[in-house]
Scaffold this active site. Structure first.
Site, PDB file in Angstrom:
ATOM      1  N   HIS A   1       0.844  -1.202   0.000  1.00  0.00           N
ATOM      2  CA  HIS A   1       0.000   0.000   0.000  1.00  0.00           C
ATOM      3  C   HIS A   1       0.873   1.243   0.000  1.00  0.00           C
ATOM      4  CE1 HIS A   1       0.918   0.550   4.215  1.00  0.00           C
ATOM      5  NE2 HIS A   1       0.448  -0.645   4.512  1.00  0.00           N
TER       6      HIS A   1
ATOM      7  N   HIS B   1       4.097   1.629   2.154  1.00  0.00           N
ATOM      8  CA  HIS B   1       5.258   0.901   1.638  1.00  0.00           C
ATOM      9  C   HIS B   1       5.887   1.654   0.464  1.00  0.00           C
ATOM     10  CE1 HIS B   1       2.533  -2.533   3.061  1.00  0.00           C
ATOM     11  NE2 HIS B   1       3.445  -2.357   3.996  1.00  0.00           N
TER      12      HIS B   1
ATOM     13  N   CYS C   1       0.290  -7.667  21.680  1.00  0.00           N
ATOM     14  CA  CYS C   1      -0.541  -7.339  20.508  1.00  0.00           C
ATOM     15  C   CYS C   1      -0.177  -8.294  19.380  1.00  0.00           C
ATOM     16  CB  CYS C   1      -0.323  -5.904  20.054  1.00  0.00           C
ATOM     17  SG  CYS C   1      -1.145  -5.590  18.462  1.00  0.00           S
TER      18      CYS C   1
ATOM     19  N   CYS D   1       1.001  -6.399  16.140  1.00  0.00           N
ATOM     20  CA  CYS D   1       2.375  -5.870  16.200  1.00  0.00           C
ATOM     21  C   CYS D   1       3.379  -6.991  16.387  1.00  0.00           C
ATOM     22  CB  CYS D   1       2.584  -4.936  17.384  1.00  0.00           C
ATOM     23  SG  CYS D   1       1.675  -3.411  17.363  1.00  0.00           S
TER      24      CYS D   1
ATOM     25  N   CYS E   1      -3.990  -1.754  22.171  1.00  0.00           N
ATOM     26  CA  CYS E   1      -2.723  -1.462  21.493  1.00  0.00           C
ATOM     27  C   CYS E   1      -2.676   0.002  21.076  1.00  0.00           C
ATOM     28  CB  CYS E   1      -2.598  -2.358  20.258  1.00  0.00           C
ATOM     29  SG  CYS E   1      -1.247  -1.856  19.179  1.00  0.00           S
TER      30      CYS E   1
ATOM     31  N   HIS F   1      -2.764  -0.297  16.994  1.00  0.00           N
ATOM     32  CA  HIS F   1      -3.918  -0.905  16.327  1.00  0.00           C
ATOM     33  C   HIS F   1      -5.234  -0.698  17.078  1.00  0.00           C
ATOM     34  CE1 HIS F   1      -0.430  -3.151  14.703  1.00  0.00           C
ATOM     35  NE2 HIS F   1      -1.088  -2.915  13.591  1.00  0.00           N
TER      36      HIS F   1
ATOM     37  N   LYS G   1      -5.875   8.940  10.246  1.00  0.00           N
ATOM     38  CA  LYS G   1      -5.052   7.837   9.783  1.00  0.00           C
ATOM     39  C   LYS G   1      -5.790   7.160   8.626  1.00  0.00           C
ATOM     40  CE  LYS G   1      -2.238   4.148  11.710  1.00  0.00           C
ATOM     41  NZ  LYS G   1      -2.456   3.013  10.851  1.00  0.00           N
TER      42      LYS G   1
ATOM     43  N   LYS H   1      -9.123   1.715   5.260  1.00  0.00           N
ATOM     44  CA  LYS H   1     -10.093   1.351   4.230  1.00  0.00           C
ATOM     45  C   LYS H   1     -11.503   1.682   4.686  1.00  0.00           C
ATOM     46  CE  LYS H   1      -7.832  -1.908   1.257  1.00  0.00           C
ATOM     47  NZ  LYS H   1      -7.103  -3.119   1.555  1.00  0.00           N
TER      48      LYS H   1
HETATM   49  N1  MSP Z   1       8.036  -5.627   9.079  1.00  0.00           N
HETATM   50  C1  MSP Z   1       8.125  -4.431   9.841  1.00  0.00           C
HETATM   51  C2  MSP Z   1       9.474  -3.766   9.651  1.00  0.00           C
HETATM   52  C3  MSP Z   1      10.664  -4.615   9.960  1.00  0.00           C
HETATM   53  S1  MSP Z   1      12.140  -3.793   9.606  1.00  0.00           S
HETATM   54  C4  MSP Z   1      13.341  -4.714  10.280  1.00  0.00           C
HETATM   55  C5  MSP Z   1       7.016  -3.462   9.417  1.00  0.00           C
HETATM   56  N2  MSP Z   1       6.463  -3.678   8.242  1.00  0.00           N
HETATM   57  S2  MSP Z   1       5.231  -2.852   7.638  1.00  0.00           S
HETATM   58  O1  MSP Z   1       4.983  -3.449   6.357  1.00  0.00           O
HETATM   59  O2  MSP Z   1       4.148  -2.838   8.559  1.00  0.00           O
HETATM   60  O3  MSP Z   1       5.632  -1.366   7.506  1.00  0.00           O
HETATM   61  C6  MSP Z   1       6.743  -0.989   6.753  1.00  0.00           C
HETATM   62  C7  MSP Z   1       6.924   0.518   6.700  1.00  0.00           C
HETATM   63  O4  MSP Z   1       5.800   1.151   6.094  1.00  0.00           O
HETATM   64  C8  MSP Z   1       7.107   1.154   8.072  1.00  0.00           C
HETATM   65  O5  MSP Z   1       8.216   2.024   8.034  1.00  0.00           O
HETATM   66  C9  MSP Z   1       5.845   1.938   8.261  1.00  0.00           C
HETATM   67  O6  MSP Z   1       6.072   3.074   9.023  1.00  0.00           O
HETATM   68  C10 MSP Z   1       5.502   2.311   6.830  1.00  0.00           C
HETATM   69  N3  MSP Z   1       4.113   2.697   6.749  1.00  0.00           N
HETATM   70  C11 MSP Z   1       3.003   1.902   6.845  1.00  0.00           C
HETATM   71  N4  MSP Z   1       1.892   2.698   6.798  1.00  0.00           N
HETATM   72  C12 MSP Z   1       2.257   4.000   6.709  1.00  0.00           C
HETATM   73  C13 MSP Z   1       1.579   5.219   6.466  1.00  0.00           C
HETATM   74  N5  MSP Z   1       0.261   5.323   6.420  1.00  0.00           N
HETATM   75  N6  MSP Z   1       2.350   6.310   6.234  1.00  0.00           N
HETATM   76  C14 MSP Z   1       3.718   6.240   6.124  1.00  0.00           C
HETATM   77  N7  MSP Z   1       4.362   5.116   6.320  1.00  0.00           N
HETATM   78  C15 MSP Z   1       3.700   4.051   6.918  1.00  0.00           C
HETATM   79  O7  MSP Z   1       6.723  -2.543  10.168  1.00  0.00           O
END
Ligand code: MSP
Length: 501
Positions: free
Chosen positions: A17, A20, A125, A128, A143, A146, A296, A299
């Site tokens: 999404h 990422h 959690c 998390c 949490c 979440h 935040k 969906k």
């Molecule tokens: N798997 C762990 C990270 C392990 S690193 C050793 C994780 N994964 S994640 O897929 O949930 O998130 C990855 C990144 O995407 C995080 O840096 C998170 O902050 C970022 N984002 C997820 N949603 C976001 C927003 N809505 N806005 C900006 N970035 C956010 O955490």
């Protein structure tokens, strides 16, 4: 100079999404910029595949965790080219080569006396995959991230003696104020350390989807330790037959979102110290992208910006530009399709795109497609003086939005320059031929230099433009506005950012 930069590795229990895409694009901008400057760059991204969330999601779908991980990791892998991400490797933590190296490092931590067996009881959690400490739990045992109810869990675990790293971490933070950036996140991490560190679980007994603890095969490592180590393990095998650890360790930047601060700024350096490994130079923490309503993204609220829809409608460069421009990198910010559209129309189509089209069209019309090889306008050149250096300084601190703003001020300046000089009037007067030459040479040179600076942000469109004006080189030496402009032959350029209906 070596420059090693990483994204967090992405959980495979969700679809890719915008969050990422955001982290990936930001890291890509910094990586491309450093490559332009001739640095020896390694850019790592990948997927975090172990742990309870993935095991649970797989169970719910009636498949093996590995099958779910394979399917979703493939989606993240195919995301990278769609974002024009120039990652040098894509790590998957279910890879045996990663797992072996995790075991080696953690065995060393064990041998160094930083691990013991104990019973853990706490609020957990499952989303998390993390136990929460009392002061971060929301009312009703929920949490903080979440907002779901936590469960009370107890189990016999292997523990990592985080508490013994209290002083070494305090020293690290004292000596290196830029260890965590921006400053407010440094303060947040430091406050967490100052509140007193407790030991943390290193293993889980009731899970088997993970890396086996070598000294106790009934346990797997807690997924966060396995995941954090990706930054280290990847260097060992990313290039077949070569170990890149010496060349790139420690990382220059781990770029992360603020929700995973504690793991990267407290657990991670402590773990590295426990394994006798150097700690990273910087952890850069970016903010959250929020829905257009400032809440935040979710969906159920219907305020999600879909990166694929932006790419489809406006192109990858527009998505990259938008994310780096509209939300100050390091802060939270609201995003939405309406603001994508207005940035696209006002800035990409009308400012940069139009500047490019006008410059190319005028050189073709008035000078037969050859940019005049004459001196550029000294007054305009003065306004570009030092720009490339300042952009580099900002990007050295990962200030990607500020650097883009400085560049964009010059895009606007060049558009005003066109209006001031009105080349179409100069062209009507044979006595103004020299003035027209100077104007066109200055525009060609300005557009070229700015496109080199913009290249990390919008690799495809800037490359097309540079190609069209006969200067395809994107190296940083070319980012300065030169005294002598022109000389190259200028070809056709279809609109970089076509106007939309
Ligand atoms: N798997 C762990 C990270 C392990 S690193 C050793 C994780 N994964 S994640 O897929 O949930 O998130 C990855 C990144 O995407 C995080 O840096 C998170 O902050 C970022 N984002 C997820 N949603 C976001 C927003 N809505 N806005 C900006 N970035 C956010 O955490």
């Amino acid at each position: 100079m070596s420059f090693y930069i990483t994204t967090p590795i992405y959980y495979v229990n969700a679809q890719p999404h915008l969050g990422h895409a955001y982290t990936t694009i930001a890291v890509d901008v910094l990586a491309r910029h450093m490559r332009q400057r001739g640095a020896d760059v390694f850019f790592l991204t990948g997927t975090d595949e172990h742990g309870e969330p993935v095991a649970d999601a797989a169970r719910a779908q009636g498949v093996e965790p590995k099958e779910l991980a394979d399917r979703n990791a493939a989606q993240f892998q195919s995301l990278m080219p769609r974002l024009e991400a120039s990652n040098d490797f894509f790590i998957r933590t279910s890879d045996d080569r990663h797992k072996r190296r995790v075991q080696q490092v953690l065995e060393r931590v064990y041998d160094n006396g930083h691990v013991y067996r104990g019973v853990y009881e706490g609020w957990y959690c499952p989303r998390c995959a993390d136990f929460k400490v009392e002061n971060e739990i929301l009312e009703g045992n929920r949490c903080p991230i979440h907002e779901i109810e936590l469960t009370r869990e107890s189990e016999e675990n292997w523990f990592f003696r985080l508490s013994t790293f209290q002083q070494p971490l305090e020293r690290l933070y004292e000596e290196r104020r830029d260890f965590v950036m921006p400053g407010r996140h440094y303060n947040e991490a430091r406050a967490f350390i100052d509140s007193g560190l407790q030991d943390v679980s290193l293993s889980r007994a009731r899970l088997n989807w993970g890396v086996t603890v070598p000294w106790d095969p009934t346990h797997v490592f807690y997924v966060w330790f396995d995941a954090l180590l990706n930054y280290y393990t990847a260097l060992g095998y990313a290039r077949p037959g070569e170990d890149l650890t010496e060349r790139f360790w420690p990382a220059t930047y781990h770029v992360i979102g603020k929700d995973i601060l504690k793991f990267h700024t407290v657990f991670w350096p402590a773990l590295l110290m426990a394994a006798n490994l150097p700690v990273p130079r910087h952890v850069f923490v970016h903010g959250f992208l929020l829905g257009a309503d400032g809440r935040k993204m979710s969906k159920s609220l219907g305020n999600v910006l879909d990166p694929f829809e932006v790419i489809e409608q406006y192109g990858t460069d527009a998505l990259r530009f938008y994310l780096m421009r509209d939300v100050a990198f390091g802060s939270d910010g609201a995003v939405g399709m309406d603001s994508v559209r207005s940035r696209y129309d006002a800035e990409l189509a009308n400012e940069y795109g139009n500047l490019a089209s006008r410059t190319v069209a005028m050189i073709r019309r008035y000078r037969d497609g050859a940019a005049p090889a004459v001196g550029t306008d000294p007054a305009l050149a003065a306004e570009f003086e030092g720009l490339a250096e300042r952009v580099a300084e900002l990007l050295d601190r990962a200030e990607a939005t500020q650097a883009l703003e400085l560049i964009w001020q010059r895009v606007r300046r060049l558009n005003r320059y066109v209006e001031e000089r009105a080349p179409w009037q100069l062209a009507r007067d044979p006595g103004s031929a020299a003035a027209l030459d100077q104007t066109l040479a200055s525009l060609a040179e300005g557009v070229r230099a700015l496109s080199v600076l913009l290249h990390p942000y919008m690799p495809a469109s800037t490359a097309r433009l540079l190609e069209a004006i006969g200067s395809p080189d994107t190296g940083y030496e070319g980012a300065a506005f030169a005294a002598l402009g022109g000389g190259a032959s200028v070809g056709e350029l279809p609109p970089l950012f076509p106007k939309r209906a």
